[in-house]
Design a protein around this motif. Structure first.
Motif, PDB file in Angstrom:
ATOM      1  N   UNK A 190      -2.080   4.305   4.544  1.00 57.04           N
ATOM      2  CA  UNK A 190      -1.323   4.058   5.775  1.00 57.04           C
ATOM      3  C   UNK A 190      -0.583   2.735   5.796  1.00 57.04           C
ATOM      4  N   UNK A 191      -0.695   1.963   4.710  1.00 59.46           N
ATOM      5  CA  UNK A 191       0.051   0.693   4.659  1.00 59.46           C
ATOM      6  C   UNK A 191       0.567   0.494   3.241  1.00 59.46           C
ATOM      7  N   UNK A 192       1.609  -0.313   3.096  1.00 59.80           N
ATOM      8  CA  UNK A 192       2.130  -0.541   1.743  1.00 59.80           C
ATOM      9  C   UNK A 192       1.407  -1.722   1.104  1.00 59.80           C
ATOM     10  N   UNK A 193       1.443  -1.749  -0.216  1.00 57.96           N
ATOM     11  CA  UNK A 193       0.836  -2.868  -0.947  1.00 57.96           C
ATOM     12  C   UNK A 193       1.899  -3.531  -1.792  1.00 57.96           C
ATOM     13  N   UNK A 194       1.792  -4.839  -1.954  1.00 60.38           N
ATOM     14  CA  UNK A 194       2.757  -5.561  -2.795  1.00 60.38           C
ATOM     15  C   UNK A 194       2.100  -5.857  -4.134  1.00 60.38           C
ATOM     16  N   UNK A 195       2.783  -5.512  -5.220  1.00 59.02           N
ATOM     17  CA  UNK A 195       2.198  -5.706  -6.548  1.00 59.02           C
ATOM     18  C   UNK A 195       2.003  -7.182  -6.888  1.00 59.02           C
ATOM     19  N   UNK A 196       3.060  -7.977  -6.723  1.00 61.71           N
ATOM     20  CA  UNK A 196       3.017  -9.370  -7.204  1.00 61.71           C
ATOM     21  C   UNK A 196       1.833 -10.184  -6.656  1.00 61.71           C
ATOM     22  N   UNK A 197       1.594 -10.201  -5.310  1.00 61.00           N
ATOM     23  CA  UNK A 197       0.457 -11.000  -4.823  1.00 61.00           C
ATOM     24  C   UNK A 197      -0.889 -10.497  -5.321  1.00 61.00           C
ATOM     25  N   UNK A 198      -1.018  -9.185  -5.516  1.00 59.10           N
ATOM     26  CA  UNK A 198      -2.285  -8.625  -6.005  1.00 59.10           C
ATOM     27  C   UNK A 198      -2.550  -9.065  -7.453  1.00 59.10           C
ATOM     28  N   UNK A 199      -1.503  -9.021  -8.267  1.00 61.03           N
ATOM     29  CA  UNK A 199      -1.642  -9.443  -9.669  1.00 61.03           C
ATOM     30  C   UNK A 199      -1.945 -10.946  -9.727  1.00 61.03           C
TER      31      UNK A 199
END
Length: 312
Positions: A190-199
């Motif tokens: 139900x929400x989007x995730x950002x790749x860069x901050x997770x990595x």
């Protein structure tokens, strides 16, 4: 102009691990797709895409100048098409871990790369690695460092087996049993995730010796076993390893799992009705689920819409 279709992908196994040389398995997911188009579409989405393509063309210009021996593009045609309003018409959701930028990268390479490596030729390991390298440089425009795997999957539309950083091959996976009770499914967070901050977060944790040990001795060990089980069709062993992997992720990758799913994740491990794992970098988007009994999983997850990706 309507370009060929490029599909989304699902990294079944290997998220984060492949950064540290674990095995991985990525499959095309034909439910979502995208194509380059030039027509009179004046929607906001088309305008935004066209604007993003402008920036991407600049990035490819620099790439062509910086690494002419690796890849070059017909930038004249690309820029001329962008000026005519070309955009990427896509149903692939962004920030969901299913490779929205990968499909765009594949489409641009397919149409504008000079001396491109095609799907029809004999794809040696060298050619696959070269493609992966090119795609990594291209996709870095969208989210910092990229492995190039998503565009590779989209471009070839074949399952890809990652044995290690420098050893990848296209592979076949066991034929689906459409009548089978077991399934791989997607769960919408139900929400989007950002790749860069997770990595970024992962790289910070990698500075911690305990985390590095866990990654090597548990996470990568179970990931590798899951890949081998899946490719060889050893379903019984696969679910044993999946349970372990799901547990390791819950214990060590909590920031990558949206908070409201912590309980649901745990419930799956305790009841054995389903096991959840990250789909891509996490933080939102889709969560991957595996179950030996889809009806049981649907009952347990009745508040959620499950999208079946593969049947055992």
């Amino acid at each position: 102009m309507k370009g060929p279709l490029f599909y989304s992908k699902i990294l079944l196994f290997g998220e984060y691990g492949i950064i540290k040389d674990s095995k991985g398995l990525s499959i095309p997911y034909n439910f979502f797709k995208g194509a380059l188009k030039t027509d009179d579409n004046s929607s906001e989405k088309a305008k935004e895409s066209n604007k993003a393509l402008n920036g991407f063309a600049e990035h490819l210009d620099k790439l062509t100048q910086g690494q002419p021996e690796l890849v070059s593009f017909n930038l004249e045609d690309l820029k001329s098409d962008i000026a005519k309003g070309m955009y990427f018409d896509s149903s692939i959701p962004q920030g969901y871990g299913v490779g929205s930028s990968g499909a765009l990268v594949a489409a641009i390479y397919d149409k504008y790369a000079n001396d491109k490596i095609t799907v029809l030729e004999n794809l040696t390991r060298e050619k696959l690695l070269k493609l992966k390298t090119i795609f990594g440089y291209m996709e870095s425009f969208f989210h910092g460092k990229s492995s190039g795997l998503d565009p590779l999957n989209s471009y070839l539309s074949l399952p890809i087996l990652i044995n290690s950083k420098n050893n990848i091959e296209s592979t076949s996976i066991p034929t689906q049993h459409i009548e089978g009770k077991g399934a791989v499914f997607l769960l919408d967070s139900g929400s989007t995730g950002e790749t860069a901050p997770m990595v970024q977060l992962f790289m910070e944790q990698m500075k911690n010796e305990g985390f590095r040990k866990m990654l090597k001795n548990q996470f990568i060990k179970h990931t590798d076993a899951c890949v081998e089980d899946f490719v060889s069709g050893n379903v019984k062993s696969l679910f044993g390893n999946l349970k372990q992997l799901s547990n390791v992720v819950l214990d060590n990758f909590k920031p990558m799992i949206p908070a409201k799913f912590h309980e649901l994740w745990k419930q799956g491990i305790e009841t054995n009705d389903y096991y959840l794992k990250l789909c891509g970098s996490g933080g939102g988007g889709y969560i991957l689920g595996f179950t030996e009994d889809l009806d049981k999983a649907k009952k347990a997850l009745k508040d959620y819409q499950l999208e079946v990706v593969y049947n055992f």
